[in-house]
Design an enzyme around this catalytic site. Structure first.
Site, PDB file in Angstrom:
ATOM      1  CG  ASP A 142       0.229  -3.149   1.587  1.00 14.42           C
ATOM      2  OD1 ASP A 142      -0.471  -4.097   1.501  1.00 14.42           O
ATOM      3  OD2 ASP A 142       0.274  -2.229   0.697  1.00 14.42           O
ATOM      4  CD  GLU A 226      -8.641  -4.065  -3.958  1.00 15.52           C
ATOM      5  OE1 GLU A 226      -8.929  -4.953  -3.101  1.00 15.52           O
ATOM      6  OE2 GLU A 226      -8.674  -2.702  -3.790  1.00 15.52           O
ATOM      7  CB  THR A 385     -12.577  -7.442  -0.765  1.00 12.23           C
ATOM      8  OG1 THR A 385     -13.126  -5.952  -1.060  1.00 12.23           O
ATOM      9  CG2 THR A 385     -11.410  -7.745  -1.796  1.00 12.23           C
ATOM     10  CD  GLU A 423      -8.989 -11.759  -2.196  1.00  9.37           C
ATOM     11  OE1 GLU A 423      -8.914 -10.528  -1.687  1.00  9.37           O
ATOM     12  OE2 GLU A 423      -8.475 -12.126  -3.164  1.00  9.37           O
ATOM     13  CG  LEU A 426     -10.689  -5.368   7.386  1.00 10.36           C
ATOM     14  CD1 LEU A 426     -11.360  -4.455   8.796  1.00 10.36           C
ATOM     15  CD2 LEU A 426      -9.445  -4.562   6.952  1.00 10.36           C
TER      16      LEU A 426
END
Length: 519
Positions: A142, A226, A385, A423, A426
């Site tokens: 973020d 999520e 992810t 995805e 990191l």
């Protein structure tokens, strides 16, 4: 960094023409809309040939400013051109609740997003949109702060129990507690109604783009979008990797639900609160009575609590996705839901970090199959992810296995009959990460990937070496992973596209430039 000459820039002229182009596209879309709606239910969510995996790129978190405007539009346009030339299918953007409905209940401002949609359409790209009902800030990656709408935070101040709460009484304002999903705690509306009204307004505003330009709607289901509890909050140093996290079931609504569930089976004392021996955020499983090898998790009480805790989460997802399915039916847009890749302590019996997040996944139980089945019931793609991670890259003490976790989720989606998209967890630009994504994208064990979204577009992506590797990666994904991700330090595609630097023979032409930097 994207460089361009002021005297040769044609964005303004193109912008003038974009309205006319949009009108022309709208006419064509209108003629095709009825046919597409009739066919929608017959089309698989992600259509591809089994070899090609379309690549999308996440846009910066602050693509749309807190004021509702498109940030750095000219830089965005130049960057999208670069992505288009690299063969990227499209981009993903967060549609922030805290931006769109900031000014009051049912007062929506879609204008910044409308400008972006038209820009994406003009360049022939596709768009994935995320209905982001969570705050931005306080989690991994973020880079900006976008809180929930002020009027929601006001309600949270008046009634703190609509925020997730841990056993110490610490409130988490990043997402509304699922314990009050069906209660009118938001100025007379339930959270589910608020989310549905938001999505319905989005459909009405962008109806002509859905299915053609906006090809996917990812429905936000919790923190970071999520389907999980906020069990590992990084803000203020509360949690650090690889801590086990804490259960988030101590607001009055969650406590009431737990008490009622326990009373229904005649175990009133089991409903007094969460496990007393579950430890603290930064402990390891063996430090606790609940998560240790033969701990309380593996008892009748442990099973009762974990069934309730995880069941509430699945029910939460089911309610939101039921609403979304009804709202977006017939638009041609795919629906997706995101599940977190919690890979630390995966190689223990209890899988403690997954349990506190709401995934009842242990050595003895598959916690992802039920989630995949719920998504499949709504024809929703499971977006997962940590596709870029390898076991050998992780610290030994954390007993991680991102590769084992991905294999399990691939098998769960295959068994449930739903598609899988991925995805990277990191921000990475190395060949090793790209190679791992290529490997996990194949259907050798369980589902292959229907699509992959790269995190994230910023100035680092456009640095020469990073861009070269990314360009090769996109080509490999389009060719079923048959192309090597290693490229020489040159533009082997002969596109003459260099972002972040300029060839020596062009330097003299670029003395008078404006440099647009996205982040």
């Amino acid at each position: 960094m994207v460089s361009f000459a002021r005297t040769k820039w044609s964005c303004q002229l193109q912008a003038k023409n974009s309205v006319h182009e949009a009108d022309r596209f709208s006419l064509l879309q209108g003629r095709e809309k009825e046919t597409r709606e009739k066919l929608h239910e017959l089309v698989a969510p992600h259509s591809h040939n089994g070899l090609t995996v379309p690549v999308f790129v996440m846009l910066p978190l602050d693509t749309i400013s807190i004021g509702g405007n498109l940030n750095k539009a000219r830089a965005m346009y130049a960057s999208l051109i670069a992505l288009k030339r690299a063969g990227v299918e499209g981009v993903m953007v967060d549609v922030w609740w805290g931006v769109v409905e900031k000014d009051g209940p049912l007062k929506y401002n879609w204008e910044g997003y409308a400008e972006l949609v038209k820009m994406v359409q003009k360049l022939g790209l596709k768009l994935q949109v995320v209905m982001s009902f969570h705050q931005c800030g306080g989690n991994v990656g973020d880079s900006c702060s976008i809180p929930l709408p002020p009027w929601v935070l006001e309600e949270m101040s008046n009634n703190p129990d609509i925020a997730y709460t841990d056993k110490s009484g610490r409130r988490n304002p990043e997402y509304i507690s699922l314990g009050c999903d069906s209660l009118p705690v938001l100025k007379g509306r339930t959270p589910i109604q608020v989310y549905a009204d938001y999505m319905r307004s989005f459909r009405e505003r962008f109806n002509h783009f859905l299915g053609d330009v906006i090809v996917e709607v990812q429905v936000g289901l919790g923190p970071c979008g999520e389907l999980r509890y906020p069990s590992y909050p990084e803000s203020n140093g509360t949690w650090r990797f690889p801590g086990i996290g804490e259960f988030q079931c101590y607001d009055k609504y969650m406590r009431a639900s737990l008490a009622a569930t326990a009373m229904a089976i005649g175990k009133t004392d089991w409903g007094l609160g969460g496990p007393h021996d579950a430890g603290q955020y930064n402990q390891f499983p063996e430090d606790t009575g609940f998560f240790q090898r033969d701990g309380t998790w593996n008892t009748e009480y442990g099973d009762f609590f974990l069934e309730w805790y995880s069941g509430k989460l699945v029910d939460h997802g089911d309610k939101i996705l039921s609403a979304a399915q009804g709202i977006f039916a017939g638009t041609g847009a795919i629906l997706s839901g995101k599940v977190a890749g919690i890979h630390w302590h995966y190689n223990t019996r209890s899988h403690a970090a997954e349990l506190t997040a709401g995934y009842y996944n242990t050595r003895n139980r598959d916690g992802y199959l039920l989630i995949a089945q719920m998504l499949s019931n709504h024809k929703v793609v499971l977006n997962f992810t940590c596709m870029e991670m390898r076991d050998g890259e992780q610290p030994d003490r954390a007993l991680c296995s991102p590769e084992g976790l991905v294999r399990q989720v691939k098998m769960a989606t295959k068994s449930a009959g739903t598609q899988l998209a991925g995805e990277n967890a990191l921000e990475r630009y190395d060949s090793g990460a790209y190679s791992q994504v290529l490997a996990t994208s194949r259907a050798e064990s369980g589902n292959g990937l229907a699509a992959f979204t790269f995190l994230r577009m910023n100035k680092r992506l456009f640095e020469a070496e990073n861009w070269s590797k990314f360009d090769a990666f996109v080509k490999s994904m389009s060719e079923g992973g048959r192309t090597s991700t290693r490229l020489a330090e040159s533009d082997t595609s002969r596109k003459n596209l260099y972002v972040g630097f300029i060839k020596d023979h062009n330097v003299n032409k670029m003395k008078n430039v404006n440099e647009a930097v996205l982040m």
